[in-house]
Scaffold this motif. Structure first.
Motif, PDB file in Angstrom:
ATOM      1  N   ASP A 246       0.948  -1.447   0.112  1.00 22.66           N
ATOM      2  CA  ASP A 246      -0.348  -0.374   0.271  1.00 22.66           C
ATOM      3  C   ASP A 246       0.893   1.082  -0.150  1.00 22.66           C
ATOM      4  O   ASP A 246       1.916   1.493   1.030  1.00 22.66           O
ATOM      5  CB  ASP A 246      -1.005  -0.249   1.164  1.00 22.66           C
ATOM      6  CG  ASP A 246      -1.859  -0.869   1.053  1.00 22.66           C
ATOM      7  OD1 ASP A 246      -2.803  -1.491  -0.046  1.00 22.66           O
ATOM      8  OD2 ASP A 246      -2.011  -1.568   2.617  1.00 22.66           O
TER       9      ASP A 246
ATOM     10  N   SER B  67       1.179   5.965  -2.083  1.00 23.31           N
ATOM     11  CA  SER B  67       0.729   6.860  -2.568  1.00 23.31           C
ATOM     12  C   SER B  67       1.680   7.481  -3.809  1.00 23.31           C
ATOM     13  O   SER B  67       2.648   7.777  -2.584  1.00 23.31           O
ATOM     14  CB  SER B  67      -0.147   7.269  -1.906  1.00 23.31           C
ATOM     15  OG  SER B  67      -1.373   8.153  -2.968  1.00 23.31           O
TER      16      SER B  67
ATOM     17  N   SER C 277       0.329   2.287   4.675  1.00 25.04           N
ATOM     18  CA  SER C 277      -0.709   2.985   5.426  1.00 25.04           C
ATOM     19  C   SER C 277      -1.373   3.721   6.303  1.00 25.04           C
ATOM     20  O   SER C 277      -1.234   4.656   6.630  1.00 25.04           O
ATOM     21  CB  SER C 277      -2.042   1.585   5.069  1.00 25.04           C
ATOM     22  OG  SER C 277      -1.466   0.588   5.985  1.00 25.04           O
TER      23      SER C 277
ATOM     24  N   GLY D 238      -4.140   5.902   5.957  1.00 23.78           N
ATOM     25  CA  GLY D 238      -4.036   5.212   4.551  1.00 23.78           C
ATOM     26  C   GLY D 238      -3.639   6.150   3.849  1.00 23.78           C
ATOM     27  O   GLY D 238      -2.571   6.159   3.845  1.00 23.78           O
ATOM     28  N   THR D 239      -4.307   6.063   2.304  1.00 17.21           N
ATOM     29  CA  THR D 239      -3.553   5.794   0.641  1.00 17.21           C
ATOM     30  C   THR D 239      -3.862   7.456   0.175  1.00 17.21           C
ATOM     31  O   THR D 239      -3.725   7.595  -0.764  1.00 17.21           O
ATOM     32  CB  THR D 239      -3.153   4.984   0.356  1.00 17.21           C
ATOM     33  OG1 THR D 239      -4.319   4.685  -0.428  1.00 17.21           O
ATOM     34  CG2 THR D 239      -2.676   4.177   0.679  1.00 17.21           C
ATOM     35  N   GLY D 240      -5.509   7.722   1.381  1.00 13.67           N
ATOM     36  CA  GLY D 240      -6.031   9.013   0.317  1.00 13.67           C
ATOM     37  C   GLY D 240      -5.870   9.820   0.121  1.00 13.67           C
ATOM     38  O   GLY D 240      -5.934  11.462  -0.106  1.00 13.67           O
TER      39      GLY D 240
ATOM     40  N   TYR E 128      -3.684  15.199   4.144  1.00  9.69           N
ATOM     41  CA  TYR E 128      -3.941  14.426   4.409  1.00  9.69           C
ATOM     42  C   TYR E 128      -4.576  14.009   6.209  1.00  9.69           C
ATOM     43  O   TYR E 128      -5.228  14.852   7.144  1.00  9.69           O
ATOM     44  CB  TYR E 128      -2.790  13.035   4.419  1.00  9.69           C
ATOM     45  CG  TYR E 128      -1.310  14.289   6.198  1.00  9.69           C
ATOM     46  CD1 TYR E 128      -2.056  13.332   7.601  1.00  9.69           C
ATOM     47  CD2 TYR E 128      -0.821  15.254   6.183  1.00  9.69           C
ATOM     48  CE1 TYR E 128      -1.096  13.796   8.457  1.00  9.69           C
ATOM     49  CE2 TYR E 128      -0.918  16.033   7.300  1.00  9.69           C
ATOM     50  CZ  TYR E 128       0.108  15.113   8.272  1.00  9.69           C
ATOM     51  OH  TYR E 128       0.045  15.052   9.578  1.00  9.69           O
TER      52      TYR E 128
ATOM     53  N   SER F 127      -9.912  -1.429   0.156  1.00 11.62           N
ATOM     54  CA  SER F 127      -8.832  -0.465   0.594  1.00 11.62           C
ATOM     55  C   SER F 127      -9.256   0.037   2.439  1.00 11.62           C
ATOM     56  O   SER F 127      -9.439   0.623   2.437  1.00 11.62           O
ATOM     57  CB  SER F 127      -8.705   0.911  -0.208  1.00 11.62           C
ATOM     58  OG  SER F 127      -8.068  -0.098  -1.350  1.00 11.62           O
TER      59      SER F 127
ATOM     60  N   THR G 200      -7.493   2.978   3.894  1.00 10.03           N
ATOM     61  CA  THR G 200      -8.258   4.402   3.779  1.00 10.03           C
ATOM     62  C   THR G 200     -10.021   4.912   3.930  1.00 10.03           C
ATOM     63  O   THR G 200     -10.756   3.833   3.645  1.00 10.03           O
ATOM     64  CB  THR G 200      -7.997   4.519   2.312  1.00 10.03           C
ATOM     65  OG1 THR G 200      -6.728   4.142   1.742  1.00 10.03           O
ATOM     66  CG2 THR G 200      -8.935   5.755   1.524  1.00 10.03           C
TER      67      THR G 200
ATOM     68  N   ASP H 197     -10.408   9.234   1.144  1.00  3.66           N
ATOM     69  CA  ASP H 197      -9.898   9.916  -0.050  1.00  3.66           C
ATOM     70  C   ASP H 197      -9.693  11.096  -0.317  1.00  3.66           C
ATOM     71  O   ASP H 197     -11.158  11.300  -0.839  1.00  3.66           O
ATOM     72  CB  ASP H 197     -10.587   8.760  -1.104  1.00  3.66           C
ATOM     73  CG  ASP H 197      -8.803   8.957  -2.116  1.00  3.66           C
ATOM     74  OD1 ASP H 197      -8.098   9.359  -1.884  1.00  3.66           O
ATOM     75  OD2 ASP H 197      -9.294   8.019  -3.050  1.00  3.66           O
TER      76      ASP H 197
ATOM     77  N   ALA I   2      -4.280   3.044  -4.513  1.00  6.84           N
ATOM     78  CA  ALA I   2      -4.420   4.631  -4.587  1.00  6.84           C
ATOM     79  C   ALA I   2      -4.569   4.545  -5.682  1.00  6.84           C
ATOM     80  O   ALA I   2      -3.768   4.463  -6.908  1.00  6.84           O
ATOM     81  CB  ALA I   2      -3.809   5.003  -3.981  1.00  6.84           C
TER      82      ALA I   2
END
Length: 370
Positions: free
Chosen positions: A134, A136, A154, A188-190, A200, A237, A240, A243, A342
């Protein structure tokens, strides 16, 4: 003695006369009482007849009053019904007017000059394979520079900043990267980067979004996103919860809520003031979704199999209703099996920067007029 007897006889005679008179008076009284009784009985009989007549008239009057009350209630209900109908129609007209005004404001806010929509995903390029499953990576579409940013994992608190994509592609890339340590880790990755700021979701918080100045290395602002953070934005996911996305109109937040049955909610955020500008409940469900992105006021949701397979865009939601989403075909991501943690849209280059199973991928897009 004779005189005495004579006196007694006279007294007796006087008493007898008085008794006789008394008897006669009693007889006269009895007769008079009988006549009075007859009269009273006659009067009572008449009174009963009169009472029956009065009772009948009262009952008749009560019947008429009840009928009048029913008529009053009926006319009242008809009047109320008409009033309610008129009020209801007025409310509908007012609501339609307010919705039309709201759409005008939204079109002004969202810059109606954005007319393109996604028609297909032309090609992909695996730029590099580095990092965890995971993560981004992205460019800053709000700046003219060519810098690349990588956020691995993440949960982490270190951003890698590269001068350009060639530097990023070199084998020992971390030596030439500028490391920026965040005061709080992300979740997360959002996350997304826009006009020099990283936006973030703060790790450990329900729905706190932080605005971080990358060059000055400090927190500029933060906000709480109402309704977000309780369930994952995408079922596939789970790390996340929120996002964050950027398109031609600026900053958006994508999340899901239990109250919407797991359907995705999108919120337009003013990136300068960190204030919510508008929120939309979409028809796109988070079940079997792995990622999503915003492009030209439109949400594109990417679905996959839980075990990983060919990713596909299967739900589209245009906030200005400029696109008939039911006529859009399913769009498949080409030549690749796996999953994405992501996917970020870059409005300047009209490309997708995706992270798939540790690989950093660029997808080129084919667009058309809405």
């Amino acid at each position: 003695d004779a005189a005495l007897m004579n006196y007694i006889d006279r007294r007796l005679l006087s008493l007898e006369k008085r008794l006789g008179k008394c008897n006669q008076d009693i007889l006269d009284y009895v007769e008079e009482f009988r006549d009075f009784s007859k009269m009273v009985l006659s009067r009572l009989a008449g009174l009963n007849n009169h009472k029956a007549e009065v009772k009948s008239e009262v009952e008749n009057l009560l019947t008429r009053i009840e009928q009048a009350q029913r008529d009053i209630d009926y006319f009242g209900s008809v009047t109320d019904s008409n009033t309610c109908t008129e009020v209801h129609e007025d409310l509908v007209k007012q609501q339609l007017f307010e919705e039309a005004e709201e759409k005008k404001k939204l079109k002004l806010m969202l810059n109606a000059s954005c007319h393109h929509m996604l028609a297909g995903i032309k090609s992909l390029k695996v730029v590099k394979k580095t990092g965890d499953k995971d993560g981004s990576w992205m460019k800053d579409p709000g700046k003219k520079h060519t810098k690349i940013y990588l956020l691995n994992g993440s949960v982490n608190n270190v951003i890698f900043e590269f001068a350009n994509i060639m530097t990023f592609m070199e084998s020992n890339h971390t030596l030439k990267a500028r490391r920026v340590t965040l005061p709080f880790p992300w979740e997360g990755t959002g996350h997304t980067i826009y006009q020099g700021f990283l936006f973030y979701h703060r790790y450990g918080s329900l729905n706190e979004i932080i605005k971080f100045n990358i060059q000055k290395r400090n927190i500029t602002d933060q906000m709480l996103l109402p309704g977000a953070g309780r369930i994952p934005a995408y079922q596939l996911s789970p790390s996340t919860k929120i996002d964050l996305a950027v398109d031609e109109q600026g900053l958006w937040a994508i999340h899901a809520e239990p109250e919407t049955g797991g359907n995705i909610v999108i919120t337009k955020i003013n990136h300068i003031t960190m204030a919510v500008e508008h929120t939309w409940d979409t028809s796109c469900n988070s079940k079997d979704a792995e990622a999503a992105f915003m492009a030209c006021n439109t949400l594109y949701v990417v679905y996959n199999l839980p075990s990983g397979g060919t990713s596909r865009i299967q739900c589209v939601y245009d906030v200005l209703d400029a696109v008939n989403t039911y006529e859009i075909p399913v769009l498949h991501f080409p030549k690749r099996q796996g999953s994405h943690s992501a996917i970020h849209y870059n409005p300047k280059e009209k490309q997708l920067f995706a992270w798939g199973d540790g690989s950093q991928i660029i997808y080129k897009l084919h667009t058309k007029q809405k």
